[in-house]
Design a protein around this motif. Structure first.
Motif, PDB file in Angstrom:
ATOM      1  N   GLN A   1       1.224  -1.081  -0.211  1.00  0.00           N
ATOM      2  CA  GLN A   1      -0.399   0.059  -0.436  1.00  0.00           C
ATOM      3  C   GLN A   1       1.224   1.205   0.072  1.00  0.00           C
ATOM      4  N   LEU A   2       2.031   1.226   0.601  1.00  0.00           N
ATOM      5  CA  LEU A   2       3.061   2.363   0.361  1.00  0.00           C
ATOM      6  C   LEU A   2       3.864   2.032  -0.923  1.00  0.00           C
ATOM      7  N   THR A   3       3.192   2.893  -1.695  1.00  0.00           N
ATOM      8  CA  THR A   3       3.468   2.455  -3.680  1.00  0.00           C
ATOM      9  C   THR A   3       4.434   3.675  -3.562  1.00  0.00           C
ATOM     10  N   GLU A   4       4.490   4.544  -2.561  1.00  0.00           N
ATOM     11  CA  GLU A   4       5.791   5.493  -3.262  1.00  0.00           C
ATOM     12  C   GLU A   4       7.358   5.606  -3.475  1.00  0.00           C
ATOM     13  N   PHE A   5       7.735   4.422  -1.931  1.00  0.00           N
ATOM     14  CA  PHE A   5       8.531   4.080  -2.194  1.00  0.00           C
ATOM     15  C   PHE A   5       8.734   2.399  -1.740  1.00  0.00           C
ATOM     16  N   PHE A   6       8.185   2.049  -0.905  1.00  0.00           N
ATOM     17  CA  PHE A   6       8.133   0.804   0.054  1.00  0.00           C
ATOM     18  C   PHE A   6       7.719  -0.339  -0.498  1.00  0.00           C
ATOM     19  N   SER A   7       6.632  -0.128  -1.647  1.00  0.00           N
ATOM     20  CA  SER A   7       6.147  -1.382  -2.439  1.00  0.00           C
ATOM     21  C   SER A   7       6.668  -2.263  -2.623  1.00  0.00           C
ATOM     22  N   TYR A   8       6.416  -3.984  -2.295  1.00  0.00           N
ATOM     23  CA  TYR A   8       7.334  -5.003  -2.986  1.00  0.00           C
ATOM     24  C   TYR A   8       7.086  -5.482  -4.135  1.00  0.00           C
ATOM     25  N   GLU A   9       5.689  -4.875  -4.519  1.00  0.00           N
ATOM     26  CA  GLU A   9       4.996  -5.435  -5.661  1.00  0.00           C
ATOM     27  C   GLU A   9       5.830  -4.262  -7.096  1.00  0.00           C
ATOM     28  N   HIS A  10       5.798  -3.043  -6.483  1.00  0.00           N
ATOM     29  CA  HIS A  10       7.121  -2.501  -7.557  1.00  0.00           C
ATOM     30  C   HIS A  10       7.604  -2.841  -7.574  1.00  0.00           C
ATOM     31  N   PHE A  11       8.925  -3.491  -6.726  1.00  0.00           N
ATOM     32  CA  PHE A  11      10.362  -4.005  -6.973  1.00  0.00           C
ATOM     33  C   PHE A  11      10.475  -5.352  -7.623  1.00  0.00           C
ATOM     34  N   TYR A  12       8.907  -6.147  -7.622  1.00  0.00           N
ATOM     35  CA  TYR A  12       8.736  -7.367  -7.599  1.00  0.00           C
ATOM     36  C   TYR A  12       8.770  -6.721  -9.771  1.00  0.00           C
ATOM     37  N   VAL A  13       7.855  -5.539 -10.140  1.00  0.00           N
ATOM     38  CA  VAL A  13       7.610  -5.783 -11.598  1.00  0.00           C
ATOM     39  C   VAL A  13       8.780  -5.188 -11.923  1.00  0.00           C
ATOM     40  N   ILE A  14       9.921  -4.282 -11.265  1.00  0.00           N
ATOM     41  CA  ILE A  14      11.103  -3.291 -11.648  1.00  0.00           C
ATOM     42  C   ILE A  14      12.239  -4.424 -11.920  1.00  0.00           C
ATOM     43  N   TYR A  15      12.327  -5.406 -11.040  1.00  0.00           N
ATOM     44  CA  TYR A  15      13.794  -6.315 -11.701  1.00  0.00           C
ATOM     45  C   TYR A  15      12.926  -7.680 -12.463  1.00  0.00           C
ATOM     46  N   CYS A  16      12.147  -7.269 -12.568  1.00  0.00           N
ATOM     47  CA  CYS A  16      11.227  -8.662 -13.177  1.00  0.00           C
ATOM     48  C   CYS A  16      12.079  -7.982 -15.103  1.00  0.00           C
ATOM     49  N   LYS A  17      11.176  -6.604 -15.199  1.00  0.00           N
ATOM     50  CA  LYS A  17      11.829  -5.702 -16.389  1.00  0.00           C
ATOM     51  C   LYS A  17      13.469  -6.021 -16.406  1.00  0.00           C
ATOM     52  N   PHE A  18      14.137  -5.618 -15.781  1.00  0.00           N
ATOM     53  CA  PHE A  18      15.898  -5.641 -15.984  1.00  0.00           C
ATOM     54  C   PHE A  18      16.030  -7.191 -16.313  1.00  0.00           C
ATOM     55  N   TRP A  19      15.476  -8.398 -15.584  1.00  0.00           N
ATOM     56  CA  TRP A  19      15.981  -9.948 -15.674  1.00  0.00           C
ATOM     57  C   TRP A  19      15.438 -10.447 -17.182  1.00  0.00           C
ATOM     58  N   GLU A  20      14.478  -9.450 -17.583  1.00  0.00           N
ATOM     59  CA  GLU A  20      14.323  -9.964 -19.303  1.00  0.00           C
ATOM     60  C   GLU A  20      14.895  -9.217 -20.460  1.00  0.00           C
ATOM     61  N   LEU A  21      15.409  -8.298 -19.827  1.00  0.00           N
ATOM     62  CA  LEU A  21      17.085  -7.455 -20.741  1.00  0.00           C
ATOM     63  C   LEU A  21      18.089  -8.102 -20.443  1.00  0.00           C
ATOM     64  N   ASP A  22      18.297  -8.615 -19.359  1.00  0.00           N
ATOM     65  CA  ASP A  22      19.727  -9.092 -19.314  1.00  0.00           C
ATOM     66  C   ASP A  22      19.305 -10.086 -19.315  1.00  0.00           C
ATOM     67  N   THR A  23      20.105 -10.571 -20.649  1.00  0.00           N
ATOM     68  CA  THR A  23      20.044 -11.989 -21.490  1.00  0.00           C
ATOM     69  C   THR A  23      21.167 -13.004 -20.513  1.00  0.00           C
ATOM     70  N   ASP A  24      22.810 -11.699 -20.117  1.00  0.00           N
ATOM     71  CA  ASP A  24      23.522 -13.104 -19.633  1.00  0.00           C
ATOM     72  C   ASP A  24      23.986 -13.232 -18.657  1.00  0.00           C
ATOM     73  N   HIS A  25      22.581 -12.505 -17.586  1.00  0.00           N
ATOM     74  CA  HIS A  25      22.502 -12.264 -16.222  1.00  0.00           C
ATOM     75  C   HIS A  25      24.385 -11.707 -16.168  1.00  0.00           C
ATOM     76  N   ASP A  26      25.118 -11.123 -16.293  1.00  0.00           N
ATOM     77  CA  ASP A  26      25.467 -10.577 -15.812  1.00  0.00           C
ATOM     78  C   ASP A  26      25.624  -9.343 -14.797  1.00  0.00           C
ATOM     79  N   LEU A  27      24.245  -9.163 -14.559  1.00  0.00           N
ATOM     80  CA  LEU A  27      24.028  -7.963 -13.795  1.00  0.00           C
ATOM     81  C   LEU A  27      24.452  -6.335 -14.189  1.00  0.00           C
TER      82      LEU A  27
END
Length: 576
Positions: A307-333
């Motif tokens: 519910q704290l969508t401005e900073f602490f939302s875990y769902e928002h972290f989940y979306v951001i990290y999934c989008k990054f992982w999708e682009l980082d095909t070689d997983h070199d971070l």
């Protein structure tokens, strides 16, 4: 006309001439020096008119008998002052006593003259109006606060508080519950595992005396010694305590390797919103103007972290990290320009991708040397891309479009980005609008104050800045805007009342899609379902290849997040 009014200027000229002649005499200068000595050493007897032959007595000033124009006799005109002899017809030898009397009067004038005292400085009457550490509170009773803290410490064994006890101490200090981490580390508790009452009282008394509002206290608790600001590393202990103790993140206890990834996301979101100067340093003034401390207080009241969508939302972290992982095909971070161009099915133009990697909005060794950006930079990119209405996102894309860095977008710069849009529309068999027509539309949309250029303030005033940016570098969203009428866009932007931001709408939609794919057993990448599983409320151990190349090392109790590997380095904290 009366003769006096005609001859008065001439008389003044003659008086000035005689005064200068008298002042240039060596005897006059000796007399003035003697007067100065007498003033500096008071108490000495002054010479009388009969002491003309004694040293230091005022000598007679010889005056040249210069005839006046028009035959005016200067001796018939009274002199302007007692110290200046005006007898032009008399020689110095003929009237020594008269001249001595006048000189005697002049001496008295010099000696009795005193400088007037200067008026008091104007600044003394101006009240203090700048309080960098908050306005002092007259009603604060420091001794009563300290007494309450001491009574709280008396409950603990040996009057020492551990991290688990700091919640009660935070309440005794009058702070929100999740200030317990900053209070514990600010008193040096990480070194011994507990804090004594004497050390904590000394620390808190000093803070109460020097910091007069919550922003100044929070910065003082977490800042490094010798600083008056917060950098990214300073927030790690505070956020690690939130991860360890907040009920909405209890499922993360089984996957400590994800602590640092969540902390990284929250830190970048904090700096994205709070650090309006883009300096990499959060000051008391920036923290005071933001809503961050209000969100920290809500952590205690809201059990659902999402519910704290401005900073602490875990769902928002989940979306951001999934989008990054999708682009980082070689997983070199790290992702390069080719990886980022695949975002949203190549919606962003290559010219804009190049500008992102040019250093206009990114910093760090990887970007400059290897042409890659980290996960921390990707957080800024994704939020700016999906919500172009916030001040930070407008500044983000303005920096990218401002090719020459002069603080204004010229018509040349707009045409530079629009050329690629036209080529892409042609490849899609869509007739592109000529640049001149497009330019007229954009100028009508933004309404710049200065003809021929668009400034950052022009775009911040415009309610449809997202339409402006998408027109020049995002082909998918540009087509979406073209299908909508401008009136409907204005209606959406003018809607009153609380409404989800564009980023919140995007994150909610993407999270639902990811959860649906995971629930249906159709993960969009092999092995990812086991890595992030908020639906099952737990995370299993990381499979290969992440076991071999972890995103971070497993965090220590303080959350050993190496921000230099993926975020802005401390040596690159200067404003862009």
């Amino acid at each position: 006309m009366p003769p006096g009014k005609v001859l008065q200027p001439v008389l003044k000229m003659k008086v000035d001439e005689l005064f200068l002649y008298w002042l240039s005499e060596a005897s006059t200068q000796r007399m003035l020096q003697d007067c100065l000595r007498r003033i500096q050493a008071p108490g000495r007897d002054l010479p009388t008119a009969g002491d003309a032959e004694l040293p230091g007595v005022w000598p007679a000033a010889p005056l040249a008998a210069t005839p006046r124009p028009g035959g005016l006799d200067l001796a018939a005109t009274p002199g302007p002052g007692p110290a200046l002899p005006l007898g032009a017809a008399c020689s110095p030898r003929n009237a020594p006593h008269a001249r001595g009397t006048r000189r005697s009067a002049g001496t008295r004038v010099v000696q009795t003259r005193k400088e007037e005292p200067l008026p008091p400085a104007t600044s003394q009457s101006i009240p203090t109006f700048y309080f960098p550490r908050g306005r002092p509170q007259d009603s604060l009773n420091v001794d009563a606060v300290i007494s309450k803290i001491e009574s709280t410490f008396a409950r603990f064994p040996h009057e020492r508080a551990t991290m688990d006890d700091m919640g009660l101490v935070a309440k005794a200090c009058g702070c929100p519950l999740y200030w317990k981490g900053p209070l514990f580390y600010g008193a040096g508790g990480e070194r011994t595992g507990s804090v004594s009452v004497h050390k904590f009282v000394a620390m808190w008394r000093k803070i109460l005396q020097n910091c007069h509002d919550d922003a100044a206290k929070f910065v003082h608790l977490l800042m490094s010694p010798g600083c008056n600001y917060l950098v990214q590393e300073d927030l790690v202990p505070f956020l690690q305590d939130v991860v360890n103790t907040h009920p909405g993140l209890s499922f993360l206890k089984e996957a400590s390797e994800f602590h640092s990834r969540y902390i990284t996301t929250v830190i970048q979101r904090i700096f994205y919103t709070v650090n309006r100067s883009w300096s990499g340093r959060i000051t008391c003034a920036e923290l005071r103007r933001s809503s961050f401390l209000q969100n920290v207080a809500l952590l205690e009241e809201e059990a659902d972290i999402n519910q704290l969508t401005e900073f602490f939302s875990y769902e928002h972290f989940y979306v951001i990290y999934c989008k990054f992982w999708e682009l980082d095909t070689d997983h070199d971070l790290l992702i390069d320009a080719h990886d980022l161009a695949r975002h949203n099915d190549h919606a962003i133009s290559t010219k804009m991708i190049d500008r992102i990697f040019s250093g206009a909005v990114t910093r760090g060794r990887k970007v400059q040397k290897e042409g890659k950006i980290s996960y921390a930079d990707f957080v800024w990119f994704l939020i700016s891309e999906e919500d172009k209405k916030t001040p930070t996102s407008i500044e983000y894309w303005f920096r990218c479009m401002d090719l020459d860095g002069d603080g204004a977008l010229s018509m040349f710069e707009l045409e530079y980005f629009y050329e690629e849009q036209c080529r892409r529309l042609d490849s899609m068999a869509i007739e592109a609008l000529p640049f001149q027509d497009c330019l007229c539309q954009m100028l009508d949309l933004v309404k710049p104050r200065t003809e021929g250029k668009i400034t950052l303030q022009d775009l911040k005033r415009c309610k449809l800045a997202s339409v402006f940016f998408d027109t020049f570098f995002n082909i998918e969203k540009y087509l979406d805007h073209e299908q909508k009428e401008q009136i409907s866009l204005l209606r959406d932007s003018d809607s009153s009342g609380p409404e989800l931001s564009d980023w919140e709408k995007y994150a909610a939609e993407e999270y639902d899609i990811l959860v649906a794919e995971e629930t249906a057993g159709e993960p969009w990448e092999d092995g990812f379902e086991a890595e992030l599983s908020p639906v099952e409320q737990k995370l299993s151990a990381l499979p290969s290849p992440l076991v071999q190349r972890p995103f971070f090392e497993a965090p220590a109790p303080l959350g050993a997040v190496d921000l230099y590997e993926y975020a802005r380095g401390d040596e690159d904290l200067e404003p862009l």
